[in-house]
Motif scaffolding. Structure first.
Motif, mmCIF file in Angstrom:
data_model
loop_
_atom_site.group_PDB
_atom_site.id
_atom_site.type_symbol
_atom_site.label_atom_id
_atom_site.label_comp_id
_atom_site.label_asym_id
_atom_site.label_seq_id
_atom_site.Cartn_x
_atom_site.Cartn_y
_atom_site.Cartn_z
ATOM 1 N N GLU A 340 16.838 4.624 -4.236
ATOM 2 C CA GLU A 340 17.164 5.415 -3.000
ATOM 3 C C GLU A 340 16.107 5.421 -1.895
ATOM 4 O OE1 GLU A 340 18.915 9.061 -4.137
ATOM 5 O OE2 GLU A 340 20.481 8.146 -5.060
ATOM 6 N N MET A 341 14.792 4.860 -2.418
ATOM 7 C CA MET A 341 13.681 4.802 -1.603
ATOM 8 C C MET A 341 13.721 3.924 -0.447
ATOM 9 S SD MET A 341 10.718 5.082 -4.534
ATOM 10 C CE MET A 341 9.350 5.324 -3.558
ATOM 11 N N ASN A 342 13.468 4.070 0.860
ATOM 12 C CA ASN A 342 13.474 3.032 1.901
ATOM 13 C C ASN A 342 12.017 2.163 1.639
ATOM 14 O OD1 ASN A 342 11.072 4.439 3.091
ATOM 15 N ND2 ASN A 342 12.375 5.519 4.582
ATOM 16 N N ASP A 343 11.884 1.216 2.461
ATOM 17 C CA ASP A 343 10.930 0.041 2.199
ATOM 18 C C ASP A 343 9.452 0.717 2.607
ATOM 19 O OD1 ASP A 343 12.805 -1.710 2.043
ATOM 20 O OD2 ASP A 343 12.777 -2.566 4.251
ATOM 21 N N TYR A 344 9.353 1.695 3.551
ATOM 22 C CA TYR A 344 8.248 2.450 3.653
ATOM 23 C C TYR A 344 7.553 3.198 2.282
ATOM 24 C CZ TYR A 344 4.969 6.107 5.332
ATOM 25 O OH TYR A 344 3.787 7.178 5.203
ATOM 26 N N GLU A 345 8.703 4.014 1.845
ATOM 27 C CA GLU A 345 8.192 4.529 0.515
ATOM 28 C C GLU A 345 7.934 3.690 -0.530
ATOM 29 O OE1 GLU A 345 11.068 8.410 1.922
ATOM 30 O OE2 GLU A 345 11.844 6.937 0.650
ATOM 31 N N LYS A 346 8.846 2.588 -0.724
ATOM 32 C CA LYS A 346 8.531 1.705 -1.868
ATOM 33 C C LYS A 346 7.386 0.728 -1.566
ATOM 34 C CE LYS A 346 13.041 0.652 -3.232
ATOM 35 N NZ LYS A 346 14.193 -0.269 -3.016
ATOM 36 N N ASP A 347 7.267 0.096 -0.368
ATOM 37 C CA ASP A 347 6.060 -0.939 -0.453
ATOM 38 C C ASP A 347 4.811 -0.094 0.203
ATOM 39 O OD1 ASP A 347 8.181 -2.358 -0.393
ATOM 40 O OD2 ASP A 347 8.558 -3.066 1.400
ATOM 41 N N GLU A 348 4.719 0.972 0.765
ATOM 42 C CA GLU A 348 3.436 1.650 0.937
ATOM 43 C C GLU A 348 3.114 2.622 0.063
ATOM 44 O OE1 GLU A 348 2.277 2.024 5.037
ATOM 45 O OE2 GLU A 348 3.859 0.473 5.718
ATOM 46 N N LEU A 349 4.039 3.550 0.146
ATOM 47 C CA LEU A 349 3.518 4.797 -0.814
ATOM 48 C C LEU A 349 3.503 4.490 -2.323
ATOM 49 C CD1 LEU A 349 5.631 7.662 1.183
ATOM 50 C CD2 LEU A 349 3.318 6.723 1.602
ATOM 51 N N LEU A 350 4.664 4.055 -2.947
ATOM 52 C CA LEU A 350 4.595 3.898 -4.095
ATOM 53 C C LEU A 350 3.766 2.631 -4.708
ATOM 54 C CD1 LEU A 350 6.009 4.520 -6.906
ATOM 55 C CD2 LEU A 350 7.628 2.635 -6.671
ATOM 56 N N SER A 351 3.419 1.712 -3.736
ATOM 57 C CA SER A 351 2.544 0.683 -4.285
ATOM 58 C C SER A 351 0.792 1.353 -4.007
ATOM 59 C CB SER A 351 2.363 -0.516 -3.024
ATOM 60 O OG SER A 351 3.720 -1.050 -2.929
#
Ligand code: NAI
Length: 370
Positions: A340-351
């Motif tokens: 359910e994460m959005n692109d910002y959360e996935k691509d920037e924060l999780l990365s």
């Protein structure tokens, strides 16, 4: 000092009880926690709460416990230190829940990682005491001391080395609740400041996952109801503020320590959840904790949902995530929050989180020799 442990007692041991967090947390527990056990409910199997306070600062912990013991609630207390008869043994004996806030806090300019060597030694020796004096088949351990990201692996590995069959690792949990409290608070304040928060008496709920240090902290503002009204810049600002929330306090205290009062409240909230489990009111509770995702002895996922989560976080074996807990420990993991994460959360924060957290986990794991 009065100590009455019976079959109907929930015993909570607080290690580091004379410190900044310990004192405020024990005050909240002594004054509030009994209110969470309803009188006359058939479901309640344990209705008396005992707080066992331990600290190496003998005078301070004795003073705190004596002071608290004059407060008019049915919660009982005992004080323990290296100077009391049996020392830590009496604090840990028959305990249900151990809260560890022993160790050094940060000073300005320090990261949580800078605390590692000193606090890992403290935690390691406390784990030896837990192994010696506790019933490992039932205890829950909540780790507040920093760096949480590395200390939970330290404790976990010690338990596995001592007795792989005891299965304690599913009951060791790093406390990241303060990040959740901060995310909710900052979003609420921000909403009011920006003038679009009309429900000012309702605190927004924001899950925070990952770890408990800088970039490893991932607040999921996309999952708050207010999110659609936030711009990308606003989300970025709020995210960084949560990730650096501890620094704000360290800086303001200017050498006098880190967050204690807000942490005590966060600690109280997680202990409150456990009361419903330990008293028998609930068989399963929901919470967010930093836990081991792997049963390291069997080399298999710790519970349903752990494999799916590990697949999403590039194989990390410790992570903070919404989960359910039963009397046996971690019961299931709400892994689908990752989808359910959005692109910002996935691509920037999780990365950004994954490599840093991997490093922190390795530091803790390698501290205990194979
Ligand atoms: P503090 O210095 O005020 O208290 C620590 C207490 O631990 C002292 O009373 C000390 O005597 C005691 N202690 C030290 N070694 C001990 C041992 N071997 N056994 C028993 N007691 C021992 O520090 P404070 O502010 O209470 O912070 C405690 C820890 O919590 C720090 O590591 C800090 O970084 C961490 N913390 C964690 C947060 C989180 O969100 N998980 C938030 C804020 C702080």
């Amino acid at each position: 000092m009065y100590t009455a442990i019976t079959d109907s007692t929930i015993k909570i041991s607080i290690i580091g009880a004379a410190g900044g967090i310990g004192q405020s947390l024990t005050l909240l527990l002594k004054t509030q926690i009994h209110n969470l056990i309803p009188i006359g409910s058939n479901k309640v199997k344990k209705n008396h709460i005992h707080l066992a306070l331990y600290d190496i600062n003998s005078d301070a912990v004795n003073g705190v416990a004596t002071d608290l013991s004059h407060i008019d609630t049915p919660v009982s207390l005992s004080s323990h230190s290296p100077n009391t008869e049996n020392g830590i043994k009496d604090c840990l004996k028959d305990t249900d829940l151990i809260i560890i806030s022993a160790g050094l806090p940060r000073k300005p300019g320090m990261t949580r990682e800078d605390l590692f060597n000193k606090n890992a030694s403290i935690i390691s020796s406390l784990t030896d005491s837990i192994i010696e004096h506790c019933d490992l088949s039932k205890i829950f351990i909540l780790v507040i001391s920093n760096p949480v990201n590395s200390l939970v692996p330290v404790i976990t590995k010690k338990f596995i080395k001592f007795d792989p069959t005891a299965d304690v690792e599913r009951r060791v949990m790093g406390v990241t609740k303060l990040d959740i409290v901060r995310a909710s608070t900052f979003l609420h304040q921000f909403g009011i400041n920006e003038g679009f928060e009309k429900r000012s008496s309702i605190m927004p709920s924001v899950p925070v996952i990952g770890g408990h240090s800088g970039e490893t902290i991932i607040p999921l503002f996309s999952q708050s109801k207010i999110h659609p009204q936030l711009t990308n810049e606003q989300v970025d600002y709020l995210t960084k503020r949560v990730q650096c929330g501890g620094d704000e306090v360290v800086k303001a205290k200017n050498g006098q320590g880190s967050a204690t009062l807000s942490m005590a409240l966060a600690g109280y909230k997680v202990v409150a959840k456990f009361i419903s489990l330990l008293s028998g009111q609930e068989d399963i509770i929901k919470a967010i904790f930093y836990i081991s995702l792997l049963d390291h002895t069997k080399n298999e996922p710790i519970c349903p949902g752990a494999k799916e989560l590990m697949d999403t976080v590039d194989g990390l074996d410790f992570f903070s995530i919404p989960l359910t807990i039963s009397a046996k420990g971690v019961h299931s993991i709400k892994y689908w929050i990752m989808d359910e994460m959005n692109d910002y959360e996935k691509d920037e924060l999780l990365s950004a989180c994954i490599p840093k957290l991997r490093e922190n986990i390795k530091t803790g794991w390698d501290f205990i020799q194979d």
